[in-house]
Write a protein that holds these residues in place. Structure first.
Motif, short mmCIF file in Angstrom:
data_model
loop_
_atom_site.label_atom_id
_atom_site.label_comp_id
_atom_site.label_asym_id
_atom_site.label_seq_id
_atom_site.Cartn_x
_atom_site.Cartn_y
_atom_site.Cartn_z
N ASP A 117 5.37 2.60 -2.54
CA ASP A 117 4.97 2.20 -1.19
C ASP A 117 4.84 3.40 -0.27
O ASP A 117 3.90 3.48 0.52
CB ASP A 117 5.99 1.21 -0.61
CG ASP A 117 5.71 -0.20 -1.10
OD1 ASP A 117 4.53 -0.59 -1.08
OD2 ASP A 117 6.64 -0.89 -1.51
N GLU A 156 10.83 3.82 1.92
CA GLU A 156 9.46 3.63 1.41
C GLU A 156 8.44 3.46 2.53
O GLU A 156 7.28 3.16 2.27
CB GLU A 156 9.42 2.45 0.43
CG GLU A 156 10.03 1.17 0.95
CD GLU A 156 10.07 0.06 -0.11
OE1 GLU A 156 9.40 0.19 -1.14
OE2 GLU A 156 10.76 -0.94 0.11
N ARG A 186 -2.30 0.46 -2.43
CA ARG A 186 -2.00 0.79 -3.83
C ARG A 186 -2.65 -0.15 -4.82
O ARG A 186 -2.72 0.14 -6.02
CB ARG A 186 -0.47 0.85 -4.04
CG ARG A 186 0.24 -0.47 -3.94
CD ARG A 186 1.74 -0.29 -3.80
NE ARG A 186 2.49 -0.84 -4.93
CZ ARG A 186 3.80 -1.03 -4.94
NH1 ARG A 186 4.54 -0.68 -3.90
NH2 ARG A 186 4.40 -1.52 -5.98
N MET A 194 15.96 1.17 0.61
CA MET A 194 14.80 1.85 0.05
C MET A 194 14.18 2.65 1.17
O MET A 194 14.02 2.15 2.28
CB MET A 194 13.75 0.85 -0.45
CG MET A 194 14.23 -0.08 -1.48
SD MET A 194 13.59 0.15 -3.14
CE MET A 194 12.13 1.04 -3.06
N ARG A 240 6.46 -8.82 5.06
CA ARG A 240 6.97 -8.61 3.70
C ARG A 240 8.40 -8.08 3.74
O ARG A 240 8.88 -7.64 4.78
CB ARG A 240 6.08 -7.66 2.89
CG ARG A 240 6.19 -6.21 3.27
CD ARG A 240 5.47 -5.30 2.27
NE ARG A 240 6.22 -5.11 1.03
CZ ARG A 240 6.09 -4.05 0.23
NH1 ARG A 240 5.22 -3.09 0.53
NH2 ARG A 240 6.80 -3.93 -0.86
MG MG Z 1 8.30 -0.81 -2.63
#
Ligand code: MG
Ligand code: PEP
Length: 837
Positions: A718, A694, A728, A692, A621
């Motif tokens: 995340d 995360e 999540r 980010m 991802r």
């Molecule tokens: Mg995220």
């Protein structure tokens, strides 16, 4: 208001005392606890720093009363005072009163008087009531004389000679008599009036005592069946006596028996899932959705049958179009009905239905319903809560066509009076047609916060609680119900006190929302002048417009995935450039952070070769995928660079786990820049790069990453799921992935420290940024920017302005010591500094 601090060697003891005191005064008095020490082997003890933080968290210029258990508690409290600024020190009063009785007496007194001396005096007398009841001292030694009545500096107590004394007699009916909680309610009611009120127990032939003193009322020993006399003098005597009479006649809210005793109190009624915040109090309206059942028939004239279906589909389309035209809904919500229109034109539905009619001679109803059920089931079995909810849209459309086929009229929900709608489930079509002047609230057994019905209810501003126990369907229509869509609480036949509390909360919410909206365009400034940038999370051009209207100072997260969804090939550089540029133009000079593609995880895209994976969130991802597809990645980077010319655009890479990934992404970024420079295409040469944070590994190496970029943005959605190892999107474990958990907050703290050490800015763009309770923590941890859904911006800006940085820092320090997300949330919501939303 005077506040109270309880200092004890034992955390359990202190919290128990606080709970007891809070119950007496319905949470009206700020009470903080400083108890126990941070040593699992030897948890008993006191800590001056903790006492200081407790005092700071409830500090009030009216005074803070500190009650201590024994020994070192006193030393710690004395030392704590020295940590406070000099001008605050003489507002802190260490009191020798007994811990339990003192805390309760002081709390009740604090609800009625801002005078610290009155509160201290009540705390000190706290044992007298018990002593009198046990006969250790005589009751008469405790009875008031006129001089006692005037002893207080409270301005309402001196007797106005011009008013006659009025007296009423009442019989106490509740099982425990005027025991602690009813006595506290009695005193709290008394203190709402200016009149001077006294009370005596006629049955026990006592003298009158002050009705505004919990200690004195308790000495009367009023039991069930006793008659009391209440004497009052003063301007608002009539109102005061009426209020007390009501309180007594309502048995202090203690005894209500209905035909369904298992339902009537919240404590026996499991709470639901909060879906749309807000309070509703109204009678129940039971709505039983009538699902049309169909049977298989063999038809001879298949052509006519097919025509019948075509006509029904056309009618359904027209109805949906009418809903869209008639009801003024926002573009995003209107899209729900566009999706319904697409379902009606979907060859994956139409073709198999046609086949069944022509080849199997099935009647249109049966053929249609079979395929609709199949498709809805395939959604229900998907591993994504959002997509599971889409099954409801399929069923909704399916039922509409069936009604049309059978000539059954569309079921409109017609209410004759303002009510709370109770239903097993609501379809989007039902929801959007609700008359919001009649439907004050919604309760359903099914649904989630992401269901389209919830999304629509949010737009309509109707408070909703979903996922409720099916017992609610057996409530008699007309039964009074109250719901709190913020926490999912439900009250069946709430007592007058609960109603009053909820009404006050509702009014406060409405006022706060109006005020927040009026000030939404102003910058978010903490009380000490510190400015926090409040940005929006958006996904489209339409969102950008909404964001500006809601007061966004920029965009902290443009999720670019939407550009890649619902298509069969990736968007071209030109298409992306146009969209990024259009958004930047809408934002004018405001900053726009464009996050590069974050597909994979819960956003698979088959045309990009992203297949289902066993552990998608641990799989291919975000940046991992983009680095493996450099051409696709570079197309996006070139589009971002081109749009940056003349605009405040920044780029942000998602899901960075290693330094190597960041360096690889920057290398492709540099290539894109070189290509554009060589082609003479303009772009902003100083464009900033951010990432980010995360993934836990990124937190661990935040100092190294910080030296490579211009900014961080913390993705708590995340980060929470990775820290807590809780998917999540999986409802069974998603609650574990709570960003309020101390483990997540520590990661946020560490990231902020690393960023500031490297002198780069750090924002937070996970859902946590839209949580009112998180505001003081995030402010206290030193975040420079919050980015959140546009609708929440006015409220969050308003909450930021309630705190000074120093107060927020004290709160952040305190919550970091707590053990769970629940404790942290309750700490903030009970903090007197948190005035809510
Ligand atoms: Mg995220
Ligand atoms: C996050 O993870 O917190 C975040 C903002 O990104 P997304 O929700 O798009 O994964």
């Amino acid at each position: 208001m005077v506040s109270i601090v309880i200092v004890s060697h034992s955390k359990k003891l202190a919290e128990g005392v606080r709970e007891l005191a809070r119950q007496m005064v319905q949470d009206k008095v700020p009470i903080a606890v400083a108890a126990g020490v941070d040593d699992p082997e030897n948890p008993l003890g006191t800590d001056a720093m903790q006492v200081y933080e407790a005092i700071a968290s409830v500090y009030s210029d009216d005074g803070v009363l500190v009650l201590m258990d024994l020994g070192s508690a006193l030393l710690s409290a004395e030392m704590a005072i020295e940590f406070l600024p000099e001008e605050q020190q003489d507002k802190i009063h260490l009191c020798e009163a007994p811990l339990v009785e003192g805390a309760i007496a002081a709390s009740v007194a604090a609800t009625s008087s801002n005078d610290i001396d009155v509160v201290i005096s009540e705390a000190r007398q706290a044992l007298t009531a018990k002593a009198a009841q046990l006969g250790v001292i005589s009751h008469s030694s405790f009875v008031i004389g006129e001089e006692d009545i005037n002893r207080s500096s409270d301005s309402r107590l001196p007797t106005p000679d011009s008013h006659p004394t009025k007296e009423i007699h009442l019989t106490i009916r509740n099982p425990q008599g005027l025991h602690a909680r009813p006595a506290a309610q009695f005193v709290t009611t008394v203190t709402q009036f200016q009149a001077q009120i006294r009370v005596r127990n006629i049955t026990r032939n006592t003298d009158f005592v002050r009705a505004d003193s919990i200690n004195q009322v308790a000495t009367l020993g009023v039991r069930q069946g006793h008659e009391i006399a209440i004497a009052s003098v003063g301007e608002d005597t009539d109102a005061a006596l009426l209020a007390l009479q009501k309180l007594v006649e309502n048995n202090f809210g203690e005894t209500h028996h209905t035909s369904s005793p298992h339902l009537h109190t919240f404590s026996h009624f499991p709470q639901g899932i909060p879906a749309v915040p807000g309070i509703a109090i109204a009678p129940v309206f039971q709505y039983h959705l009538h699902q049309i059942k169909v049977h298989e028939l063999c038809v001879a004239d298949v052509e006519a049958e097919w025509q019948r279906l075509q006509t029904a589909i056309a009618t359904a389309k027209q109805e949906i179009q009418n809903i869209k035209d008639r009801i003024h809904i926002h573009e995003n919500e209107a899209a729900i009905f566009d999706a319904h229109l697409l379902i009606l034109a979907d060859p994956a539905i139409i073709e198999p239905v046609q086949k069944r009619i022509f080849e199997q001679h099935q009647n249109a109803e049966f053929a249609w319903n079979t395929i609709i059920d199949e498709i809805a089931n395939s959604y229900r079995h998907l591993n994504d809560v959002y997509l599971q909810e889409r099954a409801k849209d399929i069923i909704d459309v399916g039922q509409r066509v069936l009604r049309s086929l059978l000539g059954v009229s569309t079921a409109n929900i017609e209410l004759t009076q303002p009510s709370i709608l109770v239903a097993r489930d609501l379809s989007p079509s039902d929801t959007v047609q609700l008359d919001r002047t009649k439907v004050l609230g919604i309760c359903t057994l099914q649904g989630s916060g992401t269901s389209h019905s919830a999304i629509l209810a949010r737009t309509l501003g109707i408070p909703a609680v979903v996922g409720i126990n099916s017992q609610i369907l057996s409530l008699e229509p007309g039964t009074l119900l109250a719901i709190d869509g913020e926490n999912g609480n439900i009250w069946i036949q709430p007592d007058s006190k609960t109603i009053a509390t909820l009404e006050a909360k509702r009014d406060a919410i409405i006022t706060a929302r109006q005020q927040a909206r009026a000030k939404a365009q102003a910058p978010a400034i903490a009380r000490d002048g510190k400015r926090i940038h409040v940005f929006a999370n958006i996904s489209s051009i339409a969102d950008a417009q909404v964001a500006i209207a809601q007061g966004a100072e920029g965009v902290g997260l443009l999720r670019t995935e939407l550009l890649y969804l619902d298509r069969t090939s990736s968007p071209t550089e030109e298409e992306q450039f146009e969209i990024y540029r259009a958004i930047a133009q809408i934002l004018a000079n405001r900053s726009l952070i464009i996050r590069t593609l974050d597909v994979g995880g819960d956003k698979p895209l088959s045309y990009l070769g992203l297949q289902a994976e066993t552990n998608p969130f641990l799989g291919w991802r975000g940046i991992r995928f983009c680095l493996d597809r450099p051409e696709l990645f570079k197309t996006q980077l070139r589009a971002i660079l081109r749009a940056s010319s003349g605009h405040q655009i920044k780029v942000m890479f998602p899901t960075i786990a290693t330094l190597a990934e960041l360096q690889a992404a920057k290398a492709i970024w540099a290539e894109a820049q070189t290509e554009l420079s060589q082609a003479g295409i303009p772009f902003d040469k100083n464009i900033e790069i951010g990432i980010m944070i995360e993934i836990p590994s990124a937190v661990a190496i935040a100092d190294k990453l910080a030296s490579e970029v211009n900014f961080f943005s913390i993705g708590t959605n995340d980060l929470s799921q990775y820290i807590m190892a809780a998917d999540r999107t999986n409802p069974k474990v998603a609650p574990l992935a709570d960003a309020f958990h101390p483990a997540v907050l520590q990661a946020v703290q560490k990231t902020v420290q690393a960023a500031h050490h490297a002198e780069i800015s750090v924002g937070l763009c996970g859902e946590l940024a839209a949580e009112p309770l998180a505001v003081p923590i995030l402010l206290g941890l030193g975040l420079d920017e919050l980015s959140l859904n546009p609708q929440s911006i006015p409220q969050i800006k308003q909450i930021i302005s309630q705190f000074t940085t120093q107060e927020a820092e004290a709160i952040a320090r305190s919550v970091m010591q707590l053990d769970s997300a629940t404790e942290i949330k309750s700490f903030i919501s009970n903090s007197p500094l948190f005035k809510g939303s």
